[in-house]
Design a protein around this motif. Structure first.
Motif, mmCIF file in Angstrom:
data_model
loop_
_atom_site.group_PDB
_atom_site.id
_atom_site.type_symbol
_atom_site.label_atom_id
_atom_site.label_comp_id
_atom_site.label_asym_id
_atom_site.label_seq_id
_atom_site.Cartn_x
_atom_site.Cartn_y
_atom_site.Cartn_z
ATOM 1 N N ILE A 88 20.824 -109.386 -2.317
ATOM 2 C CA ILE A 88 21.438 -110.430 -3.148
ATOM 3 C C ILE A 88 21.816 -109.878 -4.522
ATOM 4 O O ILE A 88 22.921 -110.169 -5.014
ATOM 5 C CB ILE A 88 20.530 -111.676 -3.260
ATOM 6 C CG1 ILE A 88 20.189 -112.222 -1.877
ATOM 7 C CG2 ILE A 88 21.239 -112.764 -4.076
ATOM 8 C CD1 ILE A 88 19.243 -113.411 -1.880
ATOM 9 N N PRO A 89 20.980 -109.064 -5.178
ATOM 10 C CA PRO A 89 21.432 -108.474 -6.438
ATOM 11 C C PRO A 89 22.714 -107.652 -6.290
ATOM 12 O O PRO A 89 23.591 -107.700 -7.153
ATOM 13 C CB PRO A 89 20.247 -107.591 -6.853
ATOM 14 C CG PRO A 89 19.059 -108.234 -6.235
ATOM 15 C CD PRO A 89 19.545 -108.766 -4.920
ATOM 16 N N PRO A 104 30.521 -119.324 -14.666
ATOM 17 C CA PRO A 104 29.151 -119.563 -14.213
ATOM 18 C C PRO A 104 29.061 -119.295 -12.712
ATOM 19 O O PRO A 104 29.972 -119.646 -11.952
ATOM 20 C CB PRO A 104 28.919 -121.046 -14.532
ATOM 21 C CG PRO A 104 29.976 -121.416 -15.508
ATOM 22 C CD PRO A 104 31.146 -120.531 -15.232
ATOM 23 N N LEU A 105 27.977 -118.675 -12.282
ATOM 24 C CA LEU A 105 27.798 -118.343 -10.874
ATOM 25 C C LEU A 105 26.502 -118.971 -10.374
ATOM 26 O O LEU A 105 25.429 -118.732 -10.935
ATOM 27 C CB LEU A 105 27.753 -116.824 -10.689
ATOM 28 C CG LEU A 105 27.471 -116.304 -9.276
ATOM 29 C CD1 LEU A 105 28.522 -116.800 -8.281
ATOM 30 C CD2 LEU A 105 27.397 -114.777 -9.270
ATOM 31 N N LEU A 137 15.933 -119.068 -4.273
ATOM 32 C CA LEU A 137 14.999 -119.394 -5.355
ATOM 33 C C LEU A 137 14.151 -118.179 -5.727
ATOM 34 O O LEU A 137 13.919 -117.916 -6.914
ATOM 35 C CB LEU A 137 14.103 -120.561 -4.947
ATOM 36 C CG LEU A 137 14.724 -121.952 -5.007
ATOM 37 C CD1 LEU A 137 13.765 -122.988 -4.425
ATOM 38 C CD2 LEU A 137 15.102 -122.331 -6.436
ATOM 39 N N VAL A 138 13.683 -117.453 -4.724
ATOM 40 C CA VAL A 138 12.892 -116.254 -5.019
ATOM 41 C C VAL A 138 13.741 -115.253 -5.790
ATOM 42 O O VAL A 138 13.307 -114.712 -6.828
ATOM 43 C CB VAL A 138 12.340 -115.622 -3.726
ATOM 44 C CG1 VAL A 138 11.652 -114.302 -4.030
ATOM 45 C CG2 VAL A 138 11.366 -116.567 -3.032
ATOM 46 N N TYR A 139 14.941 -114.985 -5.305
ATOM 47 C CA TYR A 139 15.835 -114.046 -6.007
ATOM 48 C C TYR A 139 16.062 -114.470 -7.456
ATOM 49 O O TYR A 139 15.931 -113.658 -8.380
ATOM 50 C CB TYR A 139 17.178 -113.961 -5.275
ATOM 51 C CG TYR A 139 18.295 -113.511 -6.176
ATOM 52 C CD1 TYR A 139 18.397 -112.183 -6.571
ATOM 53 C CD2 TYR A 139 19.202 -114.434 -6.686
ATOM 54 C CE1 TYR A 139 19.387 -111.780 -7.450
ATOM 55 C CE2 TYR A 139 20.193 -114.038 -7.555
ATOM 56 C CZ TYR A 139 20.296 -112.710 -7.936
ATOM 57 O OH TYR A 139 21.269 -112.320 -8.818
ATOM 58 N N ALA A 140 16.407 -115.746 -7.661
ATOM 59 C CA ALA A 140 16.699 -116.214 -9.017
ATOM 60 C C ALA A 140 15.489 -116.083 -9.918
ATOM 61 O O ALA A 140 15.614 -115.775 -11.110
ATOM 62 C CB ALA A 140 17.187 -117.662 -8.980
ATOM 63 N N ALA A 153 21.852 -108.454 -13.419
ATOM 64 C CA ALA A 153 22.052 -109.800 -13.933
ATOM 65 C C ALA A 153 21.834 -110.848 -12.854
ATOM 66 O O ALA A 153 22.165 -110.646 -11.681
ATOM 67 C CB ALA A 153 23.458 -109.928 -14.507
ATOM 68 N N GLY A 154 21.274 -111.971 -13.245
ATOM 69 C CA GLY A 154 21.009 -113.035 -12.309
ATOM 70 C C GLY A 154 22.138 -114.034 -12.235
ATOM 71 O O GLY A 154 23.286 -113.751 -12.583
ATOM 72 N N VAL A 155 21.820 -115.235 -11.764
ATOM 73 C CA VAL A 155 22.789 -116.305 -11.629
ATOM 74 C C VAL A 155 22.427 -117.424 -12.591
ATOM 75 O O VAL A 155 21.388 -117.406 -13.243
ATOM 76 C CB VAL A 155 22.839 -116.820 -10.176
ATOM 77 C CG1 VAL A 155 23.416 -115.756 -9.248
ATOM 78 C CG2 VAL A 155 21.456 -117.258 -9.696
ATOM 79 N N ASP A 156 23.309 -118.428 -12.655
ATOM 80 C CA ASP A 156 23.153 -119.503 -13.635
ATOM 81 C C ASP A 156 22.412 -120.713 -13.096
ATOM 82 O O ASP A 156 22.107 -121.643 -13.847
ATOM 83 C CB ASP A 156 24.529 -119.910 -14.154
ATOM 84 C CG ASP A 156 25.214 -118.770 -14.887
ATOM 85 O OD1 ASP A 156 24.825 -118.489 -16.029
ATOM 86 O OD2 ASP A 156 26.120 -118.144 -14.307
ATOM 87 N N GLY A 157 22.142 -120.724 -11.806
ATOM 88 C CA GLY A 157 21.426 -121.838 -11.217
ATOM 89 C C GLY A 157 21.412 -121.708 -9.710
ATOM 90 O O GLY A 157 22.101 -120.861 -9.129
ATOM 91 N N VAL A 158 20.600 -122.561 -9.068
ATOM 92 C CA VAL A 158 20.438 -122.519 -7.614
ATOM 93 C C VAL A 158 20.536 -123.933 -7.063
ATOM 94 O O VAL A 158 19.917 -124.865 -7.597
ATOM 95 C CB VAL A 158 19.076 -121.911 -7.219
ATOM 96 C CG1 VAL A 158 18.883 -121.940 -5.710
ATOM 97 C CG2 VAL A 158 18.946 -120.488 -7.745
ATOM 98 N N ALA A 159 21.308 -124.090 -5.994
ATOM 99 C CA ALA A 159 21.318 -125.334 -5.224
ATOM 100 C C ALA A 159 20.721 -125.040 -3.855
ATOM 101 O O ALA A 159 21.020 -124.010 -3.249
ATOM 102 C CB ALA A 159 22.737 -125.868 -5.070
#
Length: 318
Positions: A114-115, A130-131, A144-147, A160-166
């Motif tokens: 995922i990274p 935003p991603l 969720l674990v990745y974020a 770099a991570g993401v801006d949120g998780v759905a």
């Protein structure tokens, strides 16, 4: 010789390539570039912000192409939408079983794959939009674990991570979250999966009707979470549970009518691991969808859900 594009496939945006030879094609529907508007009076003309981007992570054993219709519904709401297969599934190479198959588990997916996918997307789209990651079932759990591992100030195994998780139709698979009737059956299932995977070196889920064809490592980590309720990846030096407890990103959690694979108690258990997340919780009912729903059927009737995701991505955590 170049292989023809699958019928109905989304356009190929980029391919994330891992040092071990794993290749993860990323397909996308890009939102139209915003029109520049000229305000009254003097001064420079500002640009509208770019449309948010949403990366869909599939359920276990489910190819990314399964989400094409929902991806188009999200795109119709003005989002840039991206799809990618989990390692070994769909278009990802090498395949999960057969010659050269990767013997990976959760660690490779959340700390490497995922990274790498996010980095490849950022290289194509830039850092401004935003991603968000939208995960279904196992895809939601691992998102969720990745974020949690890549948040600002976190472990950042891949950048770099993401801006949120759905998360949609997602929940912990801890057996106690399934109650006294279904919980023991889930314990028996993980025992069967662990035993078969150990003997064959893989899980032949396409033949046995659960999870698709998977490497032993993925099913080992899945079975451990069934038994213990805790997320971990064999071979990892990172504490996934501790990272989840510090996640502060916006999280949209959507349960679905008729979903026996991710009941409310399973989602409760998963969300209990991220107490500091800026949580928005919704339930997608058949009445809103206009059709029958279950763990997978929501992808075919996701028009109303796509509107929810778009509204949340525009103002996450509010």
């Amino acid at each position: 010789m170049t292989q023809p594009e699958p019928v109905g496939a989304l356009p190929l945006l980029t391919t994330a390539e891992l040092p071990d030879g794993t290749r993860l094609p990323v397909r996308a529907l890009r939102a139209p570039a915003p029109d520049r508007f000229l305000p009254s009076g003097s001064g420079p003309a500002p640009w509208p912000p770019p449309a948010p981007a949403v990366l869909i992570l599939p359920a276990m054993g489910t190819p990314a192409r399964f989400y094409r219709r929902f991806a188009r519904q999200l795109h119709d709401e003005g989002l840039t939408v991206l799809t990618v297969d989990l390692r070994g599934q769909g278009e990802a190479t090498p395949r999960a079983t057969g010659p050269g198959a990767p013997g990976h588990g959760y660690r490779a997916i959340v700390e490497e794959d995922i990274p790498a996918v996010v980095a490849a997307i950022r290289a194509e789209l830039g850092t401004e939009p935003p991603l968000y990651v939208l995960g279904h079932s196992l895809g939601g759990q691992l998102a969720l674990v990745y974020a949690s591992l890549t948040k600002p100030g976190g472990a950042k195994p891949g950048g770099a991570g993401v801006d949120g998780v759905a998360v949609v139709a997602t929940g912990s698979v801890w057996f106690r979250a399934y109650g006294p009737l279904r919980g023991p059956g889930l314990l028996l299932l993980q025992l069967l999966i662990t035993a078969v995977s150990a003997v064959l070196g893989r899980w032949p889920g396409s033949r046995l009707g659960f999870g698709g064809d998977q490497p032993k490592g993925v099913m080992r980590d899945w079975a451990r979470q069934v038994r213990t309720g805790r997320y971990s990846g064999k071979g990892s030096t990172l504490d996934y549970e501790a990272a989840l407890a510090t996640l502060e990103l916006p999280v949209l959690a959507v349960s679905v009518d008729g979903d026996t694979f991710a009941p409310a108690a399973a989602l409760d258990h998963l969300l209990g691991k991220v107490p500091r997340a800026r949580l928005t919780r919704r339930h997608y009912a058949a009445q809103e969808a206009g059709d029958r729903l279950d763990h997978f059927a929501w992808t075919r009737t996701g028009g109303a859900l796509a509107k929810w995701v778009a509204a949340w991505a525009a103002t996450p955590g509010e």
